[in-house]
Design a protein around this motif. Sequence first.
Motif, PDB file in Angstrom:
ATOM      1  N   GLU A 100       0.846  -1.360   0.052  1.00  0.00           N
ATOM      2  CA  GLU A 100       0.061  -0.030  -0.053  1.00  0.00           C
ATOM      3  C   GLU A 100       0.877   1.203   0.028  1.00  0.00           C
ATOM      4  O   GLU A 100       1.653   1.571   0.783  1.00  0.00           O
ATOM      5  N   LYS A 114       0.841  -4.973   2.229  1.00  0.00           N
ATOM      6  CA  LYS A 114      -0.873  -5.425   2.248  1.00  0.00           C
ATOM      7  C   LYS A 114      -1.073  -6.813   2.602  1.00  0.00           C
ATOM      8  O   LYS A 114      -0.999  -7.865   2.017  1.00  0.00           O
ATOM      9  N   GLU A 119      -2.265   1.643  -5.218  1.00  0.00           N
ATOM     10  CA  GLU A 119      -1.638   0.120  -5.426  1.00  0.00           C
ATOM     11  C   GLU A 119      -1.524  -0.084  -6.857  1.00  0.00           C
ATOM     12  O   GLU A 119      -1.995   0.605  -7.791  1.00  0.00           O
TER      13      GLU A 119
END
Length: 234
Positions: A87, A120, A176
């Motif tokens: 992220e 993530k 992302e």
Amino acid sequence: MEPIYEGKAKRLFTTDNPNELLMEFKDDATAFNGEKKSSFAEKGRLNLDLSCLIFDELAKQGIATHHIKRLDETRLLVKKVDIIPLEVVIRNVVAGSLHKRLGYDEGHVLDAPLVEYYYKRDDLGDPMLTLDHIAILDVATDAELKTISELGLQVNEFLIGFFGNSGIRLIDFKLEFGRDTDGSILLADEISPDNCRLWDATSGERLDKDRFRRDLGDLLDGYREILGRLQGQS
Ligand code: ADP
Ligand code: UDP
């Protein structure tokens, strides 16, 4: 069309083309790694409206994204990418976890944009990573990270002006990225008030998901306000 993934805010389906996916935006809202949950009728459509508007503007700036075309109110056709499990958070102003990390007041303006990487991994609570952690995990090469941070800063610079023209301050946001079939880096996922902090430039009113996280007012009133202002401009 086979469902392949259900996340907190979206569902993914296969299509006839193995290189394309259908992405459906849900009405669900979650915060604090899924601990707080609710649902808001029309949130999916509003987020897709906003994300399409923003991705269209980014495409005009020459930024390569996964968008192919919108299919209906809540569904989008995208290029399937191999998501890099990072992220990428870009910040212009101190808020949220940066306030807790550095102790600076919320609203403190940073001298230059700050790029942070979080892993993530919901099961680990999306921990923040240093570049050395990323090298150990081997989730992206140095060249990919350079591309990602350059693209992130380019998106930031454009969006500061784009929101700014509508009287909205871009405080921070999460991106992302993924690799397409050629290994090229594409901007993926979404850009919406679910993953940006957006404050009214005059009053400081929070127009983003912090309304839900911190019970600051009707969530969708904030999202509709942003959409109305951006549509007026674009
Ligand atoms: P989460 O997985 O964090 O709960 P969402 O509910 O938004 O989040 O789910 C959307 C999922 O789709 C995310 O895991 C995201 O990484 C992934 N994704 C976004 N764009 C693409 C794409 N173009 N190809 C494949 N996966 C994607
Ligand atoms: N963000 C996100 N998904 C996450 C974590 C953060 O979209 O899983 C966004 C968030 O909306 C904000 C920015 O990234 O715009 C920075 O979030 P922060 O680290 O301050 O986390 P928070 O305090 O919101 O949990």
